[in-house]
Design an enzyme around this catalytic site. Structure first.
Site, PDB file in Angstrom:
ATOM      1  N   SER A  21       0.836  -1.214   0.000  1.00  0.00           N
ATOM      2  CA  SER A  21       0.000   0.000   0.000  1.00  0.00           C
ATOM      3  C   SER A  21       0.863   1.254   0.000  1.00  0.00           C
ATOM      4  CB  SER A  21      -0.897   0.017   1.242  1.00  0.00           C
ATOM      5  OG  SER A  21      -1.813  -1.027   1.188  1.00  0.00           O
ATOM      6  N   ARG A  25       1.389   4.256  -3.062  1.00  0.00           N
ATOM      7  CA  ARG A  25       1.137   5.674  -2.767  1.00  0.00           C
ATOM      8  C   ARG A  25       2.400   6.514  -2.980  1.00  0.00           C
ATOM      9  NH1 ARG A  25      -2.443   2.448  -0.546  1.00  0.00           N
ATOM     10  NH2 ARG A  25      -4.454   3.225   0.195  1.00  0.00           N
ATOM     11  N   GLY A  89      -6.087  -3.766  -7.926  1.00  0.00           N
ATOM     12  CA  GLY A  89      -7.232  -2.948  -7.512  1.00  0.00           C
ATOM     13  C   GLY A  89      -6.777  -1.601  -6.972  1.00  0.00           C
ATOM     14  N   ASP A 305      -7.002  -8.017   4.469  1.00  0.00           N
ATOM     15  CA  ASP A 305      -6.244  -8.932   3.610  1.00  0.00           C
ATOM     16  C   ASP A 305      -5.759 -10.170   4.360  1.00  0.00           C
ATOM     17  OD1 ASP A 305      -6.641  -7.269   1.458  1.00  0.00           O
ATOM     18  OD2 ASP A 305      -4.780  -6.170   1.765  1.00  0.00           O
ATOM     19  N   LYS A 332     -12.624  -9.311  -3.741  1.00  0.00           N
ATOM     20  CA  LYS A 332     -11.163  -9.195  -3.819  1.00  0.00           C
ATOM     21  C   LYS A 332     -10.668  -9.948  -5.063  1.00  0.00           C
ATOM     22  CE  LYS A 332     -10.695  -6.664  -0.185  1.00  0.00           C
ATOM     23  NZ  LYS A 332     -10.299  -5.265  -0.355  1.00  0.00           N
ATOM     24  N   ARG A 378      -3.160 -13.956  -2.127  1.00  0.00           N
ATOM     25  CA  ARG A 378      -3.338 -14.163  -0.681  1.00  0.00           C
ATOM     26  C   ARG A 378      -3.850 -15.574  -0.387  1.00  0.00           C
ATOM     27  NH1 ARG A 378      -0.862  -9.994   1.083  1.00  0.00           N
ATOM     28  NH2 ARG A 378      -1.389  -8.000   0.188  1.00  0.00           N
TER      29      ARG A 378
END
Ligand code: S3P
Length: 418
Positions: A21, A25, A89, A305, A332, A378
């Site tokens: 994540s 970003r 995503g 997650d 997901k 995952r």
């Protein structure tokens, strides 16, 4: 098919890849900022590679040297680009907001799995800011036409860091003030990074407000991803003792530790420190006798997650566990309620599907068996942990999808893919 053998003991010290994540970003925000930034310990999994590809297509300059990225932002975004978001995503949702704010046209698309994932949840709140976004029956491809944005007050029905971030990324380019409120606070890496880059941003509980802001580039030192560490932490709890080094323990991400507390997993946070605006620690987990737990909607965002893995741990815990309020799992990379149930039952566990979660009846020993990844990274990694903890191990079909978030997952397990 990859053979995964059962192991009596699993012990070791692990350095895990950078946080997915935060890496996304750091690339997007620096790609649109004034100046040049260095990102260290970046995750170069396939999803973040997709983000690099899209940001380059938009005009940012990104040099990659192992896990160090040098990003130079662009003030002039290229028009009419087709942005291939692959399986990611986070890439498609964050970039939908980002691009909408830049008053350019673009088409965002992805692979078969990404094309099944809901995009209206991003398009609708962005349209409140005046964005002109067309989805393909609620999915990708997503078309964005240039439109000046005006700040708006957005309330999300579902907690989602991806949707919240899309609104914030559009909000920094909109006229005036934009607020976004969610039912339960989701991961807040966007808020932290925007603030570090000079954005005029305020957080008030579950509500974030941002004003039109110009961003200046900042260096980001990415902590290791707690979502990747979680597999090795779980192996410590099931089979021995593991130490995961330099893991991000931002409270919006560490629901897994809350689940550990309730399950009775013995762990310690060592060497706690702040690195690049995020708290990190070395996490030591030891083999523990686990008992059943209950989790509900308010617990879900901070372990979204990790829920397949938590369900797997419940399959080895004494008693009947119940996880509800987790309907988001259905949208997901796979329908993670269905795929987790199938995984646990295929290795000899007892897991029942609920519309919004699972009931798991724990057993001391699971026999093992053959499982599929469903091309969901995952689920693949949860399956590998599960098989190692069973009596006989088994086979995992289509394991390579781990590369989405954890390219050297099997190396770290000492398993050579064939
Ligand atoms: C992510 C947010 C979560 C998570 C995903 C990464 C992010 O998705 O499942 O893996 O980086 O913002 P949602 O925001 O859709 O819950």
């Amino acid at each position: 098919m990859q053979r995964i053998d059962a192991r009596g003991v699993f012990e070791g010290e692990f350095s895990l890849p950078g946080d997915k994540s935060i890496t996304h970003r750091a690339i997007i925000l620096n790609g649109g900022a004034d100046g040049e930034a260095t990102i260290t310990n970046a995750l170069m999994g396939e999803d973040c590679v997709s983000t690099c590809r899209c940001m380059r297509a938009l005009g940012a300059k990104i040099d990659v040297d192992g896990t160090t990225l040098r990003v130079k932002g662009t003030p002039h975004f290229r028009r009419g680009t087709k942005l291939n978001c692959g399986n990611s995503g986070t890439t498609i949702r964050l970039l939908t907001g980002f691009v909408a704010g830049k008053q350019i046209d673009a088409e965002l698309y992805g692979d078969e799995s990404l094309s099944l994932r809901p995009m209206k949840r991003v398009a609708e709140p962005l349209s409140k800011l005046g964005a002109n976004i067309t989805t393909t029956e609620g999915h990708a491809p997503v078309l964005i036409s240039p439109q000046p944005l005006k700040g708006a007050d957005v309330t999300l029905q579902i907690s989602s860091a991806q949707v919240k971030s899309a609104v914030l990324l559009a909000g920094i380019s909109a006229e005036g003030e934009t607020s976004v409120t969610e039912p339960v606070k989701s991961r807040d890496h966007t808020e932290r990074m925007l603030s570090a880059m000079g954005a005029d941003l305020q957080v008030n509980g579950n509500r974030v407000t941002v004003k039109h802001s110009d961003l200046r580039a900042v260096d980001v030192c990415v902590p290791s991803d707690v979502s990747s560490a979680a597999y090795f932490m779980a192996l410590g709890a099931l089979k021995g003792k593991t130490l995961c080094k330099n893991v991000g323990i931002n409270v919006t991400r560490t629901g897994i530790l809350k689940a550990f507390d309730r399950l009775g997993v013995q762990y310690q946070l060592l060497n706690r420190r702040i690195s690049g605006g995020e708290e990190t620690a070395d996490i030591l987990v030891e083999k523990s006798a686990m008992h059943a737990i209950s989790l509900q909607a308010e617990d879900v965002p901070s372990m979204i997650d990790e829920l397949p893995l938590v369900a797997l741990l419940c399959a080895f815990a004494e008693g009947e566990s119940r996880i509800i309020g987790a309907k988001e799992l259905r949208v997901k990379e796979s329908d993670r309620i269905k795929t987790t149930v199938e995984l646990i039952n295929n290795i000899g566990g007892d897991c029942e599907e609920l519309p919004d979660g699972f009931v798991i009846r724990g057993r001391k020993k699971l026999r093992g068996g053959n499982v599929d990844s469903y091309l969901d990274h995952r689920i693949a990694m949860t399956a590998a942990v599960g098989l190692i903890a069973t009596e006989n191990g088994g086979n995992l079909a289509r394991p390579e999808c781990c590369a989405i978030s954890f390219p050297d997952f099997f190396d770290k397990l000492d398993i050579r893919l064939y």
